[in-house]
Design a protein around this motif. Structure first.
Motif, PDB file in Angstrom:
ATOM      1  N   ASP A 170       0.842  -1.189   0.000  1.00 29.73           N
ATOM      2  CA  ASP A 170       0.000   0.000   0.000  1.00 29.73           C
ATOM      3  C   ASP A 170       0.878   1.241   0.000  1.00 29.73           C
ATOM      4  O   ASP A 170       2.101   1.179   0.174  1.00 29.73           O
ATOM      5  CB  ASP A 170      -0.925   0.006   1.216  1.00 29.73           C
ATOM      6  N   ASP A 171       0.237   2.372  -0.164  1.00 26.39           N
ATOM      7  CA  ASP A 171       0.932   3.650  -0.226  1.00 26.39           C
ATOM      8  C   ASP A 171       1.774   3.856   1.031  1.00 26.39           C
ATOM      9  O   ASP A 171       1.309   3.658   2.153  1.00 26.39           O
ATOM     10  CB  ASP A 171      -0.114   4.772  -0.346  1.00 26.39           C
ATOM     11  N   GLY A 172       3.033   4.222   0.831  1.00 22.08           N
ATOM     12  CA  GLY A 172       3.912   4.496   1.949  1.00 22.08           C
ATOM     13  C   GLY A 172       4.722   3.310   2.434  1.00 22.08           C
ATOM     14  O   GLY A 172       5.607   3.467   3.283  1.00 22.08           O
ATOM     15  N   ASP A 173       4.431   2.109   1.912  1.00 19.22           N
ATOM     16  CA  ASP A 173       5.230   0.941   2.264  1.00 19.22           C
ATOM     17  C   ASP A 173       6.618   1.044   1.633  1.00 19.22           C
ATOM     18  O   ASP A 173       6.855   1.874   0.750  1.00 19.22           O
ATOM     19  CB  ASP A 173       4.560  -0.346   1.787  1.00 19.22           C
ATOM     20  N   GLN A 174       7.499   0.158   2.050  1.00 21.19           N
ATOM     21  CA  GLN A 174       8.818   0.024   1.432  1.00 21.19           C
ATOM     22  C   GLN A 174       9.110  -1.451   1.199  1.00 21.19           C
ATOM     23  O   GLN A 174       8.633  -2.312   1.945  1.00 21.19           O
ATOM     24  CB  GLN A 174       9.917   0.638   2.301  1.00 21.19           C
ATOM     25  N   VAL A 175       9.874  -1.726   0.153  1.00 18.97           N
ATOM     26  CA  VAL A 175      10.352  -3.075  -0.104  1.00 18.97           C
ATOM     27  C   VAL A 175      11.869  -3.002  -0.218  1.00 18.97           C
ATOM     28  O   VAL A 175      12.423  -1.962  -0.588  1.00 18.97           O
ATOM     29  CB  VAL A 175       9.735  -3.676  -1.388  1.00 18.97           C
ATOM     30  N   SER A 176      12.537  -4.100   0.110  1.00 23.50           N
ATOM     31  CA  SER A 176      13.994  -4.046   0.104  1.00 23.50           C
ATOM     32  C   SER A 176      14.598  -5.368  -0.333  1.00 23.50           C
ATOM     33  O   SER A 176      13.975  -6.425  -0.226  1.00 23.50           O
ATOM     34  CB  SER A 176      14.523  -3.672   1.492  1.00 23.50           C
ATOM     35  N   GLU A 190      20.996  -4.034   0.115  1.00 22.04           N
ATOM     36  CA  GLU A 190      21.026  -2.718   0.753  1.00 22.04           C
ATOM     37  C   GLU A 190      20.152  -1.705   0.014  1.00 22.04           C
ATOM     38  O   GLU A 190      20.259  -0.501   0.246  1.00 22.04           O
ATOM     39  CB  GLU A 190      22.470  -2.222   0.826  1.00 22.04           C
ATOM     40  N   VAL A 191      19.287  -2.190  -0.865  1.00 21.98           N
ATOM     41  CA  VAL A 191      18.398  -1.327  -1.649  1.00 21.98           C
ATOM     42  C   VAL A 191      17.018  -1.280  -1.005  1.00 21.98           C
ATOM     43  O   VAL A 191      16.460  -2.321  -0.631  1.00 21.98           O
ATOM     44  CB  VAL A 191      18.268  -1.843  -3.098  1.00 21.98           C
ATOM     45  N   THR A 192      16.469  -0.081  -0.885  1.00 24.81           N
ATOM     46  CA  THR A 192      15.101   0.101  -0.407  1.00 24.81           C
ATOM     47  C   THR A 192      14.321   0.913  -1.431  1.00 24.81           C
ATOM     48  O   THR A 192      14.778   1.976  -1.878  1.00 24.81           O
ATOM     49  CB  THR A 192      15.075   0.824   0.946  1.00 24.81           C
ATOM     50  N   LEU A 193      13.155   0.406  -1.800  1.00 26.49           N
ATOM     51  CA  LEU A 193      12.273   1.091  -2.740  1.00 26.49           C
ATOM     52  C   LEU A 193      11.041   1.582  -2.003  1.00 26.49           C
ATOM     53  O   LEU A 193      10.486   0.873  -1.151  1.00 26.49           O
ATOM     54  CB  LEU A 193      11.830   0.142  -3.856  1.00 26.49           C
ATOM     55  N   ASP A 194      10.601   2.787  -2.331  1.00 26.70           N
ATOM     56  CA  ASP A 194       9.345   3.308  -1.803  1.00 26.70           C
ATOM     57  C   ASP A 194       8.188   2.823  -2.667  1.00 26.70           C
ATOM     58  O   ASP A 194       8.293   2.761  -3.899  1.00 26.70           O
ATOM     59  CB  ASP A 194       9.364   4.832  -1.786  1.00 26.70           C
ATOM     60  N   VAL A 195       7.092   2.490  -2.022  1.00 24.00           N
ATOM     61  CA  VAL A 195       5.893   2.027  -2.703  1.00 24.00           C
ATOM     62  C   VAL A 195       4.873   3.165  -2.744  1.00 24.00           C
ATOM     63  O   VAL A 195       4.588   3.788  -1.724  1.00 24.00           O
ATOM     64  CB  VAL A 195       5.280   0.816  -1.978  1.00 24.00           C
ATOM     65  N   VAL A 196       4.341   3.429  -3.930  1.00 20.30           N
ATOM     66  CA  VAL A 196       3.336   4.472  -4.101  1.00 20.30           C
ATOM     67  C   VAL A 196       2.113   3.848  -4.766  1.00 20.30           C
ATOM     68  O   VAL A 196       2.215   3.238  -5.839  1.00 20.30           O
ATOM     69  CB  VAL A 196       3.870   5.630  -4.974  1.00 20.30           C
ATOM     70  N   GLY A 222      -5.533  -1.804  -7.526  1.00 24.79           N
ATOM     71  CA  GLY A 222      -4.450  -2.067  -6.592  1.00 24.79           C
ATOM     72  C   GLY A 222      -3.069  -1.785  -7.145  1.00 24.79           C
ATOM     73  O   GLY A 222      -2.065  -2.241  -6.589  1.00 24.79           O
ATOM     74  N   HIS A 223      -2.984  -1.029  -8.218  1.00 21.54           N
ATOM     75  CA  HIS A 223      -1.707  -0.766  -8.885  1.00 21.54           C
ATOM     76  C   HIS A 223      -0.782   0.036  -7.980  1.00 21.54           C
ATOM     77  O   HIS A 223      -1.172   1.034  -7.386  1.00 21.54           O
ATOM     78  CB  HIS A 223      -1.957   0.012 -10.173  1.00 21.54           C
ATOM     79  N   VAL A 224       0.483  -0.423  -7.881  1.00 25.83           N
ATOM     80  CA  VAL A 224       1.507   0.324  -7.147  1.00 25.83           C
ATOM     81  C   VAL A 224       2.695   0.563  -8.069  1.00 25.83           C
ATOM     82  O   VAL A 224       2.870  -0.125  -9.082  1.00 25.83           O
ATOM     83  CB  VAL A 224       1.978  -0.420  -5.878  1.00 25.83           C
ATOM     84  N   ILE A 225       3.493   1.547  -7.721  1.00 34.35           N
ATOM     85  CA  ILE A 225       4.749   1.788  -8.432  1.00 34.35           C
ATOM     86  C   ILE A 225       5.877   1.749  -7.415  1.00 34.35           C
ATOM     87  O   ILE A 225       5.667   1.903  -6.197  1.00 34.35           O
ATOM     88  CB  ILE A 225       4.743   3.112  -9.234  1.00 34.35           C
ATOM     89  N   PHE A 226       7.099   1.517  -7.907  1.00 31.01           N
ATOM     90  CA  PHE A 226       8.275   1.429  -7.054  1.00 31.01           C
ATOM     91  C   PHE A 226       9.238   2.557  -7.400  1.00 31.01           C
ATOM     92  O   PHE A 226       9.544   2.776  -8.570  1.00 31.01           O
ATOM     93  CB  PHE A 226       8.958   0.072  -7.238  1.00 31.01           C
ATOM     94  N   TYR A 227       9.712   3.248  -6.382  1.00 32.96           N
ATOM     95  CA  TYR A 227      10.544   4.438  -6.576  1.00 32.96           C
ATOM     96  C   TYR A 227      11.832   4.308  -5.775  1.00 32.96           C
ATOM     97  O   TYR A 227      11.811   4.054  -4.564  1.00 32.96           O
ATOM     98  CB  TYR A 227       9.770   5.679  -6.142  1.00 32.96           C
ATOM     99  N   GLU A 246      -0.937  13.548  -8.825  1.00 30.01           N
ATOM    100  CA  GLU A 246      -0.701  13.701  -7.391  1.00 30.01           C
ATOM    101  C   GLU A 246       0.382  12.766  -6.861  1.00 30.01           C
ATOM    102  O   GLU A 246       0.949  13.024  -5.786  1.00 30.01           O
ATOM    103  CB  GLU A 246      -2.003  13.469  -6.623  1.00 30.01           C
ATOM    104  N   LYS A 247       0.678  11.694  -7.585  1.00 23.72           N
ATOM    105  CA  LYS A 247       1.619  10.701  -7.069  1.00 23.72           C
ATOM    106  C   LYS A 247       2.926  10.638  -7.871  1.00 23.72           C
ATOM    107  O   LYS A 247       4.008  10.531  -7.273  1.00 23.72           O
ATOM    108  CB  LYS A 247       0.965   9.308  -7.062  1.00 23.72           C
ATOM    109  N   LEU A 248       2.843  10.690  -9.202  1.00 24.66           N
ATOM    110  CA  LEU A 248       4.047  10.530 -10.016  1.00 24.66           C
ATOM    111  C   LEU A 248       4.772  11.849 -10.256  1.00 24.66           C
ATOM    112  O   LEU A 248       5.949  11.991  -9.914  1.00 24.66           O
ATOM    113  CB  LEU A 248       3.698   9.890 -11.364  1.00 24.66           C
ATOM    114  N   LEU A 249       4.101  12.808 -10.854  1.00 24.69           N
ATOM    115  CA  LEU A 249       4.782  14.037 -11.252  1.00 24.69           C
ATOM    116  C   LEU A 249       5.423  14.790 -10.088  1.00 24.69           C
ATOM    117  O   LEU A 249       6.497  15.379 -10.264  1.00 24.69           O
ATOM    118  CB  LEU A 249       3.810  14.952 -12.006  1.00 24.69           C
ATOM    119  N   PRO A 250       4.838  14.769  -8.879  1.00 26.26           N
ATOM    120  CA  PRO A 250       5.504  15.468  -7.772  1.00 26.26           C
ATOM    121  C   PRO A 250       6.854  14.867  -7.373  1.00 26.26           C
ATOM    122  O   PRO A 250       7.621  15.524  -6.665  1.00 26.26           O
ATOM    123  CB  PRO A 250       4.488  15.338  -6.624  1.00 26.26           C
ATOM    124  N   LEU A 251       7.159  13.664  -7.826  1.00 28.33           N
ATOM    125  CA  LEU A 251       8.466  13.081  -7.521  1.00 28.33           C
ATOM    126  C   LEU A 251       9.592  13.862  -8.176  1.00 28.33           C
ATOM    127  O   LEU A 251      10.732  13.805  -7.730  1.00 28.33           O
ATOM    128  CB  LEU A 251       8.506  11.612  -7.956  1.00 28.33           C
TER     129      LEU A 251
END
Length: 213
Positions: free
Chosen positions: A112-118, A121-127, A135-140, A177-182
């Protein structure tokens, strides 16, 4: 973090192999099929695959998930739980689009929004970016200014919203609201086609250019 794009399935979906340069631990994003091709890339890069990450559960993105997870003992993280009905429908999707038969699976972790996956030593933010699927998420990955956006945004286009529980207004809101503000400088790997940047799409993509500044 390093990455390698591996086009898979007749839909030429951009499956992506990600790995930690320090530990060689790796994750594969959206293994839709052609598992031999994915495993060959893992071997060529000399990395150790640890988990599967899913942006959403359409057949071309998730079709190879169950088989790859079972064969290599990989955990599955993603997509969001609102895509569960798409996972349950994978066998029907495979028949509808002429894909090889696939098995249903249960993710080890819904995202979900605000989660992280790793991995390593790499951590990705979930949006959470609904619209193409609920239920689509993206990884940043902020350190390398890279996003993996699935079928939310493409070079010159946006994701389809005519599938069950797709919604055009929701998709546009996710982009705005989620992609372009990055940030305009962010490189992104779409689910299909060539890479681009958010800035380039903000200025030139006919579906969003001129709408968000």
């Amino acid at each position: 973090m390093k990455y390698r794009i591996i086009p898979v399935t007749p839909f030429q979906q951009n499956c992506t192999l990600l790995w930690c340069e320090q530990t060689k631990a790796a994750a594969v994003v959206d293994p839709g099929g052609d598992l031999d091709r994915i495993k060959a890339a893992v071997a060529e890069e000399g990395v150790k695959l640890e988990k599967i990450l899913l942006t959403h559960a359409h057949i071309d993105h998730a079709g190879g998930t169950a088989a790859l997870s079972q064969e290599l003992g990989l955990k599955i993280e993603g997509p969001g739980k609102d895509d569960e009905f798409w996972i349950e429908g994978l066998p029907q999707q495979s028949r509808m689009f002429g894909f090889p038969a696939v098995d249903v699976f249960s993710p080890d972790r819904w995202l979900d929004d605000g989660d992280q996956v790793s991995f390593g030593e790499v951590t990705l933010d979930v949006v959470h970016c609904p619209g193409h699927t609920p239920g689509h998420v993206i990884f940043y990955h902020q350190p390398t200014a890279l996003a993996l956006v699935g079928d939310v945004l493409f070079q010159g286009s946006i994701g389809r919203t005519d599938f069950p529980r797709g919604d055009h207004d929701t998709l546009i809101r996710s982009i705005k609201e989620k992609l372009l503000p990055l940030g305009d400088e962010i490189d992104f790997i779409p689910g299909h086609g060539p890479m681009s940047t958010f800035g380039h799409e903000r200025q030139t993509n006919p579906f969003i250019a001129g709408r968000f500044g």
